[in-house]
Design an enzyme around this catalytic site. Structure first.
Site, mmCIF file in Angstrom:
data_model
loop_
_atom_site.group_PDB
_atom_site.id
_atom_site.type_symbol
_atom_site.label_atom_id
_atom_site.label_comp_id
_atom_site.label_asym_id
_atom_site.label_seq_id
_atom_site.Cartn_x
_atom_site.Cartn_y
_atom_site.Cartn_z
ATOM 1 N N ILE A 76 0.858 -1.189 0.000
ATOM 2 C CA ILE A 76 0.000 0.000 0.000
ATOM 3 C C ILE A 76 0.894 1.239 0.000
ATOM 4 O O ILE A 76 1.771 1.382 0.852
ATOM 5 C CB ILE A 76 -0.942 -0.020 1.232
ATOM 6 C CG1 ILE A 76 -1.826 -1.278 1.214
ATOM 7 C CG2 ILE A 76 -1.789 1.241 1.267
ATOM 8 C CD1 ILE A 76 -2.685 -1.467 -0.017
ATOM 9 N N HIS A 108 -8.076 13.684 20.555
ATOM 10 C CA HIS A 108 -9.338 14.398 20.805
ATOM 11 C C HIS A 108 -9.144 15.907 20.987
ATOM 12 O O HIS A 108 -9.936 16.548 21.669
ATOM 13 C CB HIS A 108 -10.102 13.779 21.988
ATOM 14 C CG HIS A 108 -10.738 12.468 21.619
ATOM 15 N ND1 HIS A 108 -11.511 11.733 22.486
ATOM 16 C CD2 HIS A 108 -10.709 11.761 20.463
ATOM 17 C CE1 HIS A 108 -11.931 10.623 21.874
ATOM 18 N NE2 HIS A 108 -11.451 10.615 20.653
ATOM 19 N N GLU A 147 -18.982 7.011 16.226
ATOM 20 C CA GLU A 147 -18.186 6.204 17.168
ATOM 21 C C GLU A 147 -17.864 7.022 18.404
ATOM 22 O O GLU A 147 -17.914 6.533 19.536
ATOM 23 C CB GLU A 147 -16.894 5.727 16.495
ATOM 24 C CG GLU A 147 -16.089 4.713 17.331
ATOM 25 C CD GLU A 147 -15.030 5.332 18.231
ATOM 26 O OE1 GLU A 147 -14.377 4.562 18.956
ATOM 27 O OE2 GLU A 147 -14.850 6.570 18.250
ATOM 28 N N GLU A 148 -17.524 8.282 18.149
ATOM 29 C CA GLU A 148 -17.083 9.145 19.251
ATOM 30 C C GLU A 148 -18.213 9.478 20.215
ATOM 31 O O GLU A 148 -17.958 10.004 21.298
ATOM 32 C CB GLU A 148 -16.451 10.438 18.695
ATOM 33 C CG GLU A 148 -15.225 10.204 17.812
ATOM 34 C CD GLU A 148 -13.987 9.763 18.587
ATOM 35 O OE1 GLU A 148 -14.101 9.476 19.784
ATOM 36 O OE2 GLU A 148 -12.918 9.700 17.959
ATOM 37 N N ASP A 203 -8.581 1.707 14.085
ATOM 38 C CA ASP A 203 -8.906 2.980 14.725
ATOM 39 C C ASP A 203 -7.605 3.535 15.309
ATOM 40 O O ASP A 203 -7.092 3.007 16.291
ATOM 41 C CB ASP A 203 -9.946 2.723 15.824
ATOM 42 C CG ASP A 203 -10.452 3.993 16.478
ATOM 43 O OD1 ASP A 203 -9.986 5.086 16.131
ATOM 44 O OD2 ASP A 203 -11.319 3.868 17.373
ATOM 45 N N ASP A 241 0.055 -1.596 5.237
ATOM 46 C CA ASP A 241 0.530 -2.842 4.634
ATOM 47 C C ASP A 241 0.019 -4.062 5.393
ATOM 48 O O ASP A 241 -0.310 -5.088 4.787
ATOM 49 C CB ASP A 241 2.066 -2.849 4.591
ATOM 50 C CG ASP A 241 2.623 -1.884 3.541
ATOM 51 O OD1 ASP A 241 1.871 -1.487 2.636
ATOM 52 O OD2 ASP A 241 3.813 -1.532 3.638
ATOM 53 N N HIS A 270 -13.981 3.921 12.182
ATOM 54 C CA HIS A 270 -14.940 5.035 12.257
ATOM 55 C C HIS A 270 -14.452 6.240 11.472
ATOM 56 O O HIS A 270 -13.266 6.552 11.424
ATOM 57 C CB HIS A 270 -15.280 5.398 13.700
ATOM 58 C CG HIS A 270 -14.227 6.095 14.494
ATOM 59 N ND1 HIS A 270 -14.128 7.462 14.543
ATOM 60 C CD2 HIS A 270 -13.253 5.631 15.301
ATOM 61 C CE1 HIS A 270 -13.145 7.809 15.358
ATOM 62 N NE2 HIS A 270 -12.582 6.710 15.820
ATOM 63 N N ASP A 279 -7.260 10.259 14.620
ATOM 64 C CA ASP A 279 -8.444 9.577 15.161
ATOM 65 C C ASP A 279 -9.707 10.064 14.451
ATOM 66 O O ASP A 279 -10.283 11.049 14.852
ATOM 67 C CB ASP A 279 -8.535 9.845 16.669
ATOM 68 C CG ASP A 279 -9.705 9.118 17.308
ATOM 69 O OD1 ASP A 279 -10.286 8.230 16.685
ATOM 70 O OD2 ASP A 279 -10.036 9.467 18.467
ATOM 71 N N ASP A 318 2.196 3.758 7.276
ATOM 72 C CA ASP A 318 2.587 2.877 6.174
ATOM 73 C C ASP A 318 2.587 1.421 6.608
ATOM 74 O O ASP A 318 2.011 0.546 5.935
ATOM 75 C CB ASP A 318 3.994 3.300 5.713
ATOM 76 C CG ASP A 318 4.425 2.626 4.430
ATOM 77 O OD1 ASP A 318 3.576 2.008 3.746
ATOM 78 O OD2 ASP A 318 5.618 2.718 4.096
HETATM 79 N N1 DPN Z 1 -11.992 4.518 20.275
HETATM 80 C C1 DPN Z 1 -10.891 5.419 20.144
HETATM 81 C C2 DPN Z 1 -11.438 6.792 19.980
HETATM 82 O O1 DPN Z 1 -12.002 6.942 18.941
HETATM 83 O O2 DPN Z 1 -11.306 7.657 20.837
HETATM 84 C C3 DPN Z 1 -9.737 5.197 21.014
HETATM 85 C C4 DPN Z 1 -9.259 3.796 20.932
HETATM 86 C C5 DPN Z 1 -9.105 3.172 19.712
HETATM 87 C C6 DPN Z 1 -8.989 3.088 22.068
HETATM 88 C C7 DPN Z 1 -8.704 1.853 19.624
HETATM 89 C C8 DPN Z 1 -8.597 1.771 22.002
HETATM 90 C C9 DPN Z 1 -8.450 1.161 20.762
HETATM 91 ZN ZN ZN Z 2 -11.118 6.547 17.222
#
Ligand code: DPN
Ligand code: ZN
Length: 310
Positions: A32, A280, A159-160, A188, A299, A113, A125, A295
């Site tokens: 990739i 965040h 998701e958040e 994620d 992959d 997400h 994120d 990267d």
């Molecule tokens: N769920 C994530 C978020 O979007 O804040 C943080 C996270 C991701 C925690 C993957 C653990 C594993």
């Molecule tokens: Zn996340």
């Protein structure tokens, strides 16, 4: 990094007692190109910038993200679907895309997400997971991958806000369709600026898959990267799939947790500092991504998908 999986199959010659070995087929998961993944991240950043600085549930930057990802997939020959749901007084959306090849009763899903928090553009994120699975999807099409299993990608909304979109998707699937999903891989945060190389522990949650865990670990091992297992519990979109009894796995480069000195020794980066200091926050921009981690994870996604769907 190009990874070869040798497949040896026994060829039975009908009507004779002779069984002969077929020539091994070399199955290569494509490398990739991280430049393509970064170009997708730039697009998410532009979308956020043009829409009040974020891509959050219920905000215009979220739907703009869905529409842009969908347009790339439609052009590549995917069957896409947008599922809407309602949460917190706003409409949310999940985007799914199926590659119309392989056994529809035997589905491998890859997801992450697409929404950010309201504080910022959400590039690590989870622009990173979203952009990486998009690029893997485009490479499935570009290489005209003909797997025996059916490949379906998912970009989840809200998701958040508490894993809302993925939970809605799993809960509304008729149980017959749910049981066709044989594996779910979640991505994620795959480009944290002070990265760890974590693979979801199969024992950390209901329905964790040792096979998926080992396949993801093998991908990293094949290019000399050490990994640690992490118990992500219910913190991302794999959780709804796990609760439904679907085997799950995934990778993660770390969020607010602090890198230890042992980890800095094996992975580089800065001990005593968070994996993602902009987690965040408004500074989760395109500057908040480690290109090497991005990267390597992209992959590994391709490696694991090719090996699981073949
Ligand atoms: N769920 C994530 C978020 O979007 O804040 C943080 C996270 C991701 C925690 C993957 C653990 C594993
Ligand atoms: Zn996340």
């Amino acid at each position: 990094m190009r990874i070869l999986i040798a497949l040896a199959a026994a060829l039975m010659v009908a009507g004779t007692t002779t069984a002969q070995a077929a020539a091994p087929t070399a199955l290569a998961a494509p490398n990739i190109n991280v430049a393509n993944v970064r170009a997708h991240l730039n697009q998410f950043q532009s979308i956020a910038t043009a829409n009040g600085g974020n891509r959050a549930h219920g905000r215009p930057g979220y739907l703009a993200s869905v529409n842009w990802v969908k347009s790339k997939l439609d052009a590549a020959g995917y069957r896409t679907a947008v599922q809407s749901f309602s949460y917190g007084g706003a409409t949310g959306y999940n985007l799914t895309a199926e590659w119309p090849v392989g056994d529809a009763n035997n589905v491998v899903m890859v997801g992450g997400h697409l929404d950010s928090v309201t504080a910022g553009p959400g590039i690590n994120d989870n622009g990173t997971g979203s952009a990486s699975i998009l690029e893997v999807a485009l490479q499935v099409a570009a290489t005209n991958f003909q797997p025996t299993k059916r490949i379906r990608f998912g970009w989840w909304g809200a998701e958040e806000r508490g894993l809302i979109g993925s939970t809605y998707y799993v809960n509304q699937l008729p149980s017959a369709d749910r049981s066709k999903i044989k594996a779910y891989l979640n991505f994620d945060m795959t480009g944290s600026p002070n990265p760890g190389y974590f693979v979801y522990s199969a024992s950390g949650q209901p329905s964790g898959s040792a096979a998926l865990q080992q396949r993801l670990q093998a991908g990293f091992t094949s290019f000399g990267v050490q990994t640690e297992l992490t118990s992500v519990g219910g913190r991302s979109d794999h959780a709804a799939f796990a609760r439904a009894g679907i085997p799950i796995g995934g990778t993660f480069t770390g969020a607010e947790g602090i890198k230890t000195s042992a980890q800095a020794q094996k992975w580089g980066g800065t001990a005593g500092q968070a994996y993602d200091r902009c987690y965040h926050r408004s500074c989760d921009t395109t500057s908040n991504v480690n290109a090497t981690a991005l990267d390597r994870n992209a992959d590994v996604i391709a490696y694991a998908l090719w090996a699981t769907a073949v």
